[in-house]
Enzyme design. Sequence first.
Site, PDB file in Angstrom:
ATOM      1  CD  GLU A 291      -3.045   0.863   0.137  1.00  0.00           C
ATOM      2  OE1 GLU A 291      -3.790   1.822  -0.147  1.00  0.00           O
ATOM      3  OE2 GLU A 291      -3.155  -0.259  -0.415  1.00  0.00           O
ATOM      4  CD  GLU A 321      -0.899   7.177  -2.573  1.00  0.00           C
ATOM      5  OE1 GLU A 321      -1.195   7.793  -1.530  1.00  0.00           O
ATOM      6  OE2 GLU A 321      -1.482   6.130  -2.932  1.00  0.00           O
ATOM      7  CG  ASP A 466      -5.024   3.333   4.795  1.00  0.00           C
ATOM      8  OD1 ASP A 466      -4.086   2.986   4.076  1.00  0.00           O
ATOM      9  OD2 ASP A 466      -5.020   4.373   5.478  1.00  0.00           O
TER      10      ASP A 466
END
Length: 480
Positions: A291, A321, A466
């Site tokens: 992650e 990201e 998450d």
Amino acid sequence: RRVHGDPCGKIMNMANLFSVLVAGIAIGAYFYSVHVSRQTSLPAALEPLSLFKGMQTTMQQGKQPVDCRVAIGYNSNLDLIIEAIPLFQKLKIQPGSAQEHLTVGSFEELQEVFHHHFAAGGAAERFVSNGHVFSELVKEATTLGGIESTGGNAALMANKLANMGCSVLLGGPVGPRLQRHLHPSITLAEKTLADNDEVHLIMEYQVGHQWGSTVAPRANRFIVTRDEANGKVLGAEAFHDAVKEFSPSLVVISGFHMMEGYDSAFRSQRLNQVLKHFFHTVSTSTRIHLELASMTDQQFVKELLDKTLSTTDSLGLNEQELLTVFQVLDGKSLQAGQLTGRVPDQNAVVQVLRTIFRVYGKAQNKHGRRGLTRIHFHSLAFHIVAHRKGTWDTSKSSVAAGSYVATAQACDVESSVEKLQAADIDLLLPWNTTSTVKVWIEDDLEFSLAPVVVCKVPLKTVGLGDAISATGLLYHTYQS
């Protein structure tokens, strides 16, 4: 030559006229029937509330593993959540220029880097190198009534999976205050328990909030930390040893972004130590998910990707990201706005996902592992789960699960979804179909795309990525 007044001529004219009328009626009827057929065959677009409910149904069609055992490391901390603008006002920080910084060494640099990401509405996390600055931030946030909660990718994913019935081993620094926020069924790696909590300050803002002349285009948060335990990945080896005894079917690793506050020599040395011990300890039959989180040092990002992805099964990341990964792998063929806009360009996202598979998707026989076979991309507007055919079951339920939990958590209706009202939600991605998920094949890759029903006023944004990745993994079965 027809003689004027000839009755036969009149009869012939009438017959011709009748034939034309009949033909015209028949042609008109044909085109009307085709029009009606086309109209009725076009599916009506789902309204956002119906789409959200349909996403739940699609998610539930997936198969959860019978024995869900997951080990998760490495970052865990206590989050202190506060509204950003009132905190800055309390500290008498004035709006100024917007500029990127890799770390924060003063209140001026804090304002500049916050302003930079606030203007784009992008999530970001930075290490505070100045102890006085960080102490003042935490003190004033506490005075303003900051809310404590579970923090860190590993701890947040652990809580989510434990709440969904999985047996979870957590390996990260856990102090006494954080422990009170963890699900009681979570097993803690013994040697990772800490006497004091690592505090991360979460500064949130909503769409429309104003800083100087800048208006936030979307709700998000800016995170600052001064965290040695997570930054040095302390306790990683103890966690690995606990993983061997726990015998999970999946291991999730996260938190490497916390290392950015240290010099490159230390980072490389410590990263090598952690990964060497990890791959030596964890069984080759165990799936591994990486992650990602907000990172700015492209040299370190490239080093991390090179040392992990070719021996990792799955990757989770958001649009910010994805842009960073694209910049270190290509960086030329696309504009940044195509990946990080309010609604990212779907074709551009798919192009970068294909590039990641091309670079890291082939096993290099490192530690006897397979190579990257799955990527879960999530943005505010839509999610994509892509995987190599023959390695995972269809990703339809997985991407639907991520989309569903994004809405439920952001709107704070997880425990009572019936409270969600049509007036409170919207769609950013036009979705003119009754299907909740779009699935297609490109070469040996399967892609599943799901829109996200967004809250007009988000209530819970911290840990959303998450929760999305954890839920998506739970509903995606790996093929042996």
